[in-house]
Design an enzyme around this catalytic site. Structure first.
Site, short mmCIF file in Angstrom:
data_model
loop_
_atom_site.label_atom_id
_atom_site.label_comp_id
_atom_site.label_asym_id
_atom_site.label_seq_id
_atom_site.Cartn_x
_atom_site.Cartn_y
_atom_site.Cartn_z
CB THR A 31 6.12 2.52 -0.80
OG1 THR A 31 5.55 1.57 -1.70
CG2 THR A 31 6.85 3.58 -1.59
CB THR B 144 -0.24 2.53 0.04
OG1 THR B 144 0.32 2.11 -1.21
CG2 THR B 144 0.67 3.56 0.69
#
Length: 338
Positions: A12, A88
Site C-alpha cells: 500500500t 502490511t
C-alpha cells in the site's frame, strides 16, 4: 555521512487510489525516494527494488531472497542500516523471518502504510522517514529486526497487525513498543532479548497452520497427514489445550513423523502444559506435542519451517521452538517455575 540501503518491495505504501476508489499499484518507480526532504543532509540512500507486489503475494522464497540481498549488499558496502518498505498484511512474517535468519550487524527496519499515497491522511511518507531515522540511530543496533509504524518502534518478535484499516494497526500486545519516535529524537524503552539465528539458505518445508475451535475433530489433521505436510502449527485454546475430538488426528500426525507445534489463539500470554484432562496441555505434551512460547501462529509457522531446514530431531525441534524472546514472557515463565 550515514549510508542506508533502502529496499522497496511494494504494498500500500507504493499504491494510489484511482477514480473508482480502487487501490492500484503505481508501478516500479517509487515516489518515496523523491520525497525525503525531512531527512538529514548527512544521509545517503541507495535504493533497490527487487520486486513490486502486494504483501498477500509474498512467499517464503521472497523472504529468503530479501535476506540474501541484505547480507550481500552489507558485505560489499559499509552500510549503517537497512530500511525495507513492505505491504502490511504479511509484514510481521517477513520481519520475523529476517530477525530469525539474517546475519548483519546493522539495524534492519521494516515499515509500510495503511493508506495509499494519494488518500487523505496518507501515512506512508511519515512512516518511511521515521524508519530512515530509526535505521541511522546508533541505539537501534543490537535490538533485532525492528518495525516502525505510527511513531512507534516494535520488535519483530512482539509486533502484530491488530486492525484492518487504522494507521495504528501495528501493536506489541505483550511487551509494548520497544521505542518511540518524536520530532527531535528516537527513544528506546528497553533492550529486547534476541533470537538465536538459524542458518537458512532456502525454505522448502511444507508447514500448515490451523486455529482450534470448540468441537474441533480430527478430520483436518488426517487430511494434512495424507497431504504429507512436514509440520503443523495449531493456534490452540487458552494455555495450549485442544478439544478431545482432535486427539486421534494429533496422535496419527505425530506417529507419522510430522511435528505438531502449539501456540495460543489468545493475543497475549503463553502456552504451558497445565491441564491433564483429555486434550489438555499436559496430555498434549505427553503425546509429543511441542509448545512454542512468545509468538503467534503465523510466526511459529515461519520458525518451524526454518527449524526443519536445520533438523528433524524432535528434541532439537522442541528446544528451538520453545525458545522465546519476550521480556514479559521470560519473567512470567520464571515466576511460574519458581
Amino acid at each position: 555521512m550515514k549510508t542506508l540501503l533502502v529496499i522497496h518491495t511494494g504494498g500500500t505504501i507504493a499504491m494510489k487510489k484511482d477514480s473508482t476508489t480502487q487501490t492500484v499499484g503505481i508501478g516500479p518507480s517509487n515516489p518515496l525516494t523523491e520525497s525525503t526532504g525531512e531527512l538529514s543532509d548527512s544521509t545517503h540512500i541507495n535504493v533497490i527494488e527487487p520486486f513490486h507486489k502486494p504483501s498477500p503475494h509474498m512467499t517464503v522464497t521472497d523472504m529468503v531472497y530479501l535476506k540474501k540481498i541484505i547480507e550481500k549488499e552489507c558485505s560489499e558496502q559499509d552500510y549503517d542500516g537497512v530500511v525495507i518498505t513492505h505491504g502490511t498484511d504479511t509484514l510481521e512474517e517477513t520481519a520475523f523471518f529476517l530477525d530469525l535468519t539474517v546475519q548483519v550487524d546493522v539495524p534492519v527496519v521494516l515499515t509500510g502504510a495503511m493508506r495509499s499515497s494519494n488518500e487523505n491522511g496518507a501515512d506512508g511518507l511519515r512512516n518511511f522517514i521515521s524508519a530512515i531515522r530509526t535505521a541511522e540511530e546508533e541505539q537501534a543496533k543490537n535490538k533485532g529486526v525492528l518495525v516502525v509504524f505510527n511513531d512507534d518502534i516494535h520488535t519483530a518478535i512482539e509486533v502484530t497487525k491488530t486492525h484492518t484499516t487504522s494507521v495504528a494497526a501495528f501493536q506489541s500486545p505483550v511487551a509494548g513498543p520497544v521505542g518511540t519516535i518524536t520530532p527531535h529524537q528516537i527513544l528506546f524503552h528497553y533492550n529486547p532479548l534476541l533470537q538465536k539465528k538459524l542458518p537458512v539458505q532456502e525454505m522448502s518445508k511444507k508447514v500448515g497452520l490451523l486455529k482450534a475451535y470448540a468441537g474441533m475433530d480430527s478430520s483436518m489433521f488426517l487430511a494434512l497427514r495424507d497431504m504429507a505436510y512436514d509440520g503443523i502449527v495449531i493456534e490452540a485454546l487458552g494455555q495450549g489445550n485442544l478439544p478431545p475430538g482432535s486427539i486421534r488426528g494429533i496422535e496419527m500426525l505425530i506417529n507419522s513423523g510430522c511435528p505438531v507445534v502449539v501456540v495460543s489463539r489468545c493475543q497475549s500470554g503463553f502456552v504451558y502444559p497445565t491441564y491433564d484432562y483429555q486434550g489438555g496441555g499436559s496430555h498434549l505434551k505427553d503425546l509429543g506435542v511441542i509448545f512454542c512460547h512468545g509468538v503467534n501462529g503465523q510466526k511459529a509457522r515461519i520458525k518451524l519451517m526454518a527449524a526443519l531446514m536445520n533438523t528433524e530431531d524432535r528434541n532439537e525441534l522442541s528446544r528451538i521452538m520453545a525458545t522465546h524472546s519476550s521480556p514479559s514472557i521470560e519473567h512470567s515463565l520464571k515466576t511460574a517455575s519458581d
